[in-house]
Design an enzyme around this catalytic site. Structure first.
Site, short mmCIF file in Angstrom:
data_model
loop_
_atom_site.label_atom_id
_atom_site.label_comp_id
_atom_site.label_asym_id
_atom_site.label_seq_id
_atom_site.Cartn_x
_atom_site.Cartn_y
_atom_site.Cartn_z
N ASP A 1 0.85 -1.20 0.00
CA ASP A 1 0.00 0.00 0.00
C ASP A 1 0.88 1.25 0.00
O ASP A 1 0.60 2.23 -0.70
CB ASP A 1 -0.91 -0.02 1.24
CG ASP A 1 -1.60 -1.36 1.39
OD1 ASP A 1 -2.38 -1.71 0.51
OD2 ASP A 1 -1.32 -2.07 2.38
N HIS B 1 -4.72 -3.49 6.31
CA HIS B 1 -4.50 -3.74 4.87
C HIS B 1 -5.83 -4.17 4.28
O HIS B 1 -6.11 -5.36 4.11
CB HIS B 1 -3.43 -4.80 4.64
CG HIS B 1 -3.35 -5.21 3.19
ND1 HIS B 1 -2.91 -4.36 2.22
CD2 HIS B 1 -3.72 -6.34 2.55
CE1 HIS B 1 -2.99 -4.95 1.04
NE2 HIS B 1 -3.50 -6.16 1.22
N1 NAD Z 1 -0.70 -7.96 2.36
C1 NAD Z 1 -0.70 -7.72 1.05
O1 NAD Z 1 -0.37 -6.59 0.63
C2 NAD Z 1 -1.10 -8.76 0.04
C3 NAD Z 1 -0.98 -8.48 -1.33
C4 NAD Z 1 -1.31 -9.46 -2.27
C5 NAD Z 1 -1.79 -10.69 -1.85
N2 NAD Z 1 -1.93 -10.92 -0.52
C6 NAD Z 1 -2.41 -12.22 -0.03
O2 NAD Z 1 -1.36 -13.17 -0.07
C7 NAD Z 1 -1.90 -14.49 -0.06
C8 NAD Z 1 -1.20 -15.37 -1.09
O3 NAD Z 1 -1.45 -14.89 -2.38
P1 NAD Z 1 -1.05 -15.76 -3.68
O4 NAD Z 1 -1.48 -14.94 -4.84
O5 NAD Z 1 0.34 -16.25 -3.59
O6 NAD Z 1 -2.06 -16.97 -3.51
P2 NAD Z 1 -2.00 -18.42 -4.21
O7 NAD Z 1 -3.35 -19.00 -4.03
O8 NAD Z 1 -1.38 -18.33 -5.56
O9 NAD Z 1 -0.97 -19.21 -3.29
C9 NAD Z 1 -1.22 -19.53 -1.96
C10 NAD Z 1 -0.43 -20.77 -1.64
O10 NAD Z 1 -0.55 -21.00 -0.25
C11 NAD Z 1 -0.61 -22.39 -0.07
N3 NAD Z 1 -1.17 -22.67 1.25
C12 NAD Z 1 -2.47 -22.67 1.64
N4 NAD Z 1 -2.56 -23.03 2.92
C13 NAD Z 1 -1.32 -23.23 3.37
C14 NAD Z 1 -0.78 -23.64 4.61
N5 NAD Z 1 -1.57 -23.92 5.66
N6 NAD Z 1 0.56 -23.76 4.73
C15 NAD Z 1 1.36 -23.51 3.67
N7 NAD Z 1 0.92 -23.14 2.47
C16 NAD Z 1 -0.41 -22.99 2.33
C17 NAD Z 1 -1.43 -22.89 -1.24
O11 NAD Z 1 -1.24 -24.27 -1.47
C18 NAD Z 1 -0.91 -22.03 -2.37
O12 NAD Z 1 0.18 -22.64 -3.03
C19 NAD Z 1 -3.41 -14.30 -0.29
O13 NAD Z 1 -4.04 -14.36 0.98
C20 NAD Z 1 -3.50 -12.88 -0.83
O14 NAD Z 1 -4.78 -12.31 -0.58
C21 NAD Z 1 -1.59 -10.00 0.43
O1 LMR Z 2 -5.79 -10.36 -2.41
C1 LMR Z 2 -6.36 -9.26 -2.33
O2 LMR Z 2 -7.54 -9.12 -1.94
C2 LMR Z 2 -5.63 -8.01 -2.74
C3 LMR Z 2 -4.29 -7.86 -2.10
O3 LMR Z 2 -4.35 -7.82 -0.71
C4 LMR Z 2 -3.69 -6.59 -2.62
O4 LMR Z 2 -3.64 -5.59 -1.89
O5 LMR Z 2 -3.27 -6.59 -3.80
#
Ligand code: NAD
Ligand code: LMR
Length: 329
Positions: free
Chosen positions: A160, A188
Site C-alpha cells: 500500500d 491492509h
Molecule cells: N498484504 C498484502 O499486501 C497482500 C498483497 C497481495 C496478496 N496478498 C495475499 O497473499 C496471499 C497469497 O497470495 P497468492 O497470490 O500467492 O495466492 P495463491 O493461491 O497463488 O498461493 C497460496 C499458496 O498457499 C498455499 N497454502 C495454503 N494453505 C497453506 C498452509 N496452511 N501452509 C502452507 N501453504 C499454504 C497454497 O497451497 C498455495 O500454493 C493471499 O491471501 C492474498 O490475498 C496479500
Molecule cells: O488479495 C487481495 O484481496 C488483494 C491484495 O491484498 C492486494 O492488496 O493486492
C-alpha cells in the site's frame, strides 16, 4: 569470514507470490548481497510437488548465496530454526464466503503456524504476514506464540505504501525517491488510510504541493485503498510480483534500516500510540534501526486524518473480536 546462512521460511511457496518471491530472496534482495540464505518452503501436501518444481528452478539459477532448499508440509518442521518467517500462504475468499468464514479458515492456518514458530523457530525470528486478512492473521499467529516477543509479528502494508508513493509521484510529477515520510495507517484493506499530510515531495509538504483536497479524498485514497481489487479485475488474479516486491522491501528495511529523515509503513502491534488500542496489529509510520522498529511519535493528526484512522482501526477491532469469538486468540 564465512557467514552462517539465514534460515528463511516461506509459506505458500508454490503460490503465485511465492514464485515471484523466492528467486529474489535467493539472489540477495531480502537481506543483502553478502548474506547467504537457506530456504525452507512450507506448503500443504497438494502444493508440495509444485514447490519441488520451483526448487528445481532455484537450483538451476545457481545463486551463489543460496545454501540449501528444504520443502515441508508440516509447520513444525518448516519453522525449525527459522530466522525469518514469510507467512504468505492463506485461504482466499471463495464464493459466498463471509468475513467470519474467512477468518475461521485462516485461523486454521495461522494458529498452528504461530504455535510452530513458538516451539521451533530461532530466538531471533522475525515474522511478516502477507496472507490476507494480513493484520488479523498476524494477530492470530502472534497470540499463538506467547514465548516470542510480540513485536516480532508484523503484517504487510508496504505494498500500500509503495502504491501510494507512485500515485503521489505521478500526481506531482516528482520521482518516487523524492517522496519521503508517507504513511499508511490501519488495516491492509479498503479502510486503510494513506496519509500525505506529513509527507514531503522534493522537500515541500506533500499536501501543500498537491493542494487539491478533492483529489486526495476522491482519487488518491480510494485508488490506493482499492488497488488490490483493481489488479484482480484487470489481471484476473491478485497482485503477485508487486506483493512479493513489497515483502522484500518490508524485511529489507526492517533488517537494514530506514534512511535518515525518512520512514516506512508496517503493520505492527500497537503500543497505544495515536489512539490505536494496544495490541491491535495496525499500520503505523515507523523508523527501523539495527533490526528493530519504532513508531514515529509526535505527528499532529488533523480531523481529516483522525476520522479515517479511526474507521480503519474500528475494523481491526471488529476483526479481533471476531477471532476472539471463534476462540482463535
Ligand atoms: N498484504 C498484502 O499486501 C497482500 C498483497 C497481495 C496478496 N496478498 C495475499 O497473499 C496471499 C497469497 O497470495 P497468492 O497470490 O500467492 O495466492 P495463491 O493461491 O497463488 O498461493 C497460496 C499458496 O498457499 C498455499 N497454502 C495454503 N494453505 C497453506 C498452509 N496452511 N501452509 C502452507 N501453504 C499454504 C497454497 O497451497 C498455495 O500454493 C493471499 O491471501 C492474498 O490475498 C496479500
Ligand atoms: O488479495 C487481495 O484481496 C488483494 C491484495 O491484498 C492486494 O492488496 O493486492
Amino acid at each position: 569470514m564465512t557467514r552462517t546462512p539465514v534460515n528463511v521460511t516461506v509459506t505458500g511457496a508454490a503460490g503465485q507470490i511465492g514464485y515471484a518471491l523466492l528467486f529474489r530472496i535467493a539472489s540477495g534482495h531480502l537481506l543483502g548481497a553478502d548474506v547467504p540464505v537457506k530456504l525452507r518452503l512450507l506448503e500443504i501436501p497438494q502444493g508440495v510437488k509444485a514447490a519441488e518444481g520451483t526448487a528445481m528452478e532455484l537450483d538451476d539459477c545457481a545463486f551463489p548465496l543460496l545454501k540449501g532448499i528444504d520443502i515441508f508440509d508440516d509447520p513444525n518442521k518448516g519453522f525449525e530454526g527459522a530466522n525469518i518467517g514469510l507467512l504468505v500462504g492463506a485461504r482466499p475468499r471463495g464464493p459466498g464466503m463471509e468475513r467470519g468464514d474467512l477468518l475461521a479458515a485462516n485461523g486454521g492456518i495461522f494458529k498452528p503456524q504461530g504455535q510452530a514458530i513458538n516451539a521451533h523457530a530461532a530466538d531471533d525470528i522475525k515474522v511478516l504476514v502477507v496472507g490476507n486478512p494480513a493484520n488479523t492473521n498476524a494477530l492470530i499467529a502472534q497470540q499463538s506464540a506467547p514465548d516470542v516477543p510480540a513485536e516480532r509479528f508484523t503484517a504487510m502494508t508496504r505494498l500500500d505504501h509503495n502504491r501510494a508513493l507512485t500515485q503521489l509521484a505521478q500526481k506531482t510529477g516528482a520521482s518516487v525517491e523524492d517522496i519521503k515520510r508517507l504513511t499508511i495507517w490501519g488495516n491492509h484493506s479498503a479502510t486503510q488510510y494513506p496519509d500525505i499530510f506529513h509527507a514531503e515531495v522534493a522537500g515541500k509538504n506533500a499536501a501543500e504541493a498537491v493542494n487539491d483536497e478533492a483529489w486526495l479524498a476522491d482519487t488518491f485514497i480510494p485508488t490506493v485503498a482499492k488497488r488490490g481489487a483493481a489488479i484482480i479485475d484487470a489481471r484476473g488474479a491478485s497482485s503477485a510480483a508487486s506483493a512479493a516486491n513489497a515483502a522484500i522491501d518490508h524485511v529489507h528495511t526492517w533488517v537494514n534500516g530506514t534512511a535518515a529523515g525518512n520512514w516506512t509503513s508496517m503493520g505492527i502491534p500497537s503500543d497505544g500510540s495515536y489512539g490505536v488500542p494496544e495490541g491491535l496489529i495496525s499500520s503505523f509510520p515507523v523508523t527501523c534501526t539495527d533490526g528493530t522498529y519504532e513508531i514515529v511519535q509526535g505527528l499532529e493528526i488533523n480531523d481529516f486524518s483522525r476520522g479515517r484512522i479511526d474507521a480503519s482501526v474500528k475494523e481491526l477491532s471488529e476483526e479481533r473480536d471476531a477471532v476472539r469469538e471463534l476462540g482463535l486468540i
